[in-house]
Design an enzyme around this catalytic site. Sequence first.
Site, short mmCIF file in Angstrom:
data_model
loop_
_atom_site.label_atom_id
_atom_site.label_comp_id
_atom_site.label_asym_id
_atom_site.label_seq_id
_atom_site.Cartn_x
_atom_site.Cartn_y
_atom_site.Cartn_z
N ASN A 9 -33.02 15.60 93.08
CA ASN A 9 -33.05 14.88 94.47
C ASN A 9 -33.04 13.70 93.25
OD1 ASN A 9 -33.75 11.99 95.83
ND2 ASN A 9 -35.40 12.72 96.22
N HIS A 96 -37.89 12.10 103.61
CA HIS A 96 -38.53 12.05 102.43
C HIS A 96 -39.88 11.13 102.81
CE1 HIS A 96 -39.66 11.28 98.17
NE2 HIS A 96 -38.82 12.90 97.67
N GLU A 98 -40.67 8.91 100.78
CA GLU A 98 -40.36 7.36 100.44
C GLU A 98 -39.77 6.84 101.20
OE1 GLU A 98 -38.41 8.64 96.46
OE2 GLU A 98 -40.16 9.45 95.68
N GLY A 174 -43.61 12.49 91.92
CA GLY A 174 -43.66 11.82 90.35
C GLY A 174 -45.09 11.26 90.01
N SER A 214 -43.21 17.25 91.35
CA SER A 214 -43.43 17.39 90.01
C SER A 214 -43.72 19.01 89.75
CB SER A 214 -44.96 17.07 89.08
OG SER A 214 -45.32 15.49 89.59
P1 13P Z 1 -40.63 14.55 91.07
O1 13P Z 1 -39.97 15.88 90.78
O2 13P Z 1 -40.29 13.31 90.46
O3 13P Z 1 -42.24 14.97 91.63
O4 13P Z 1 -40.00 14.92 92.82
C1 13P Z 1 -39.80 15.57 93.76
C2 13P Z 1 -38.62 14.39 94.59
O5 13P Z 1 -39.62 13.73 95.63
C3 13P Z 1 -38.07 15.57 95.05
O6 13P Z 1 -37.91 15.19 96.94
#
Ligand code: 13P
Length: 252
Positions: A9, A96, A98, A174, A214
Amino acid sequence: MRKKIVAGNWKMNKTLQEGVALATELKNILAAEKPNCEVIIGTPFIHLATLSEMLKDSVIAVSAENCANKESGAYTGEVSAAMVKSTGAEYVILGHSERREYYNETPEILKEKVDLALANGLKVIFCIGESLAQREANEQEAVCKAELQGSVFHLTAEQWKNIVIAYEPIWAIGTGKTATAEQAEEIHAFIRKCVADVYGAQAADDTSILYGGSCKASNAPELFSKPDIDGGLIGGASLKAPDFKGIIDAWK
Ligand code: 13P
């Protein structure tokens, strides 16, 4: 048999030229050494047509990161599921955290998006997962179940075949803070049970449930060794071909 999947992603990263360069590098690496899993890259809308064309004879499938909850018309700036499909993309990531948090995507809106995506022949990677406060209150199971009930458990058994679930604990996205393989396995098994309760044991067994948050080459082998973890949805570590390849190799 359910599929093993490693999906990237990219989020809001990479210009068109940078995206083409990354996809080219990945295509070449995976042509030289075949992956043991399905590989998907989720990219901003602007990359979809170019990458779908570029990758059509490769092992890499292309996914959008979003689509509209309306079919077509006067919705300035939106991109419909039909438009995503017309680029050659196969998947769309929906739900997601976000998008839920920063763009106020409610379960009802997500349900509309899921329905339109499936109606237009896209497969859906549907994301669920709890916040840190919810984890601390031990509400992760209730949160995940409610998110499934709110947006995807209305689907027919036939439609369900085009759903991949991604469990992404918000506190691990993240942050460098990964769920332990045990924590992830526990909730993945719970999610599979929820799917079994609605669609039956066979359908649940056939559903791919990815872990996200992560995930990197160093922790992927342990996560993917768990019986209910069928791969990963990768943010940061999908932005460099060697890092992403390191995670794909966890299936070797
Ligand atoms: P990270 O791998 O950067 O933690 O993000 C995970 C994510 O939100 C994938 O959709």
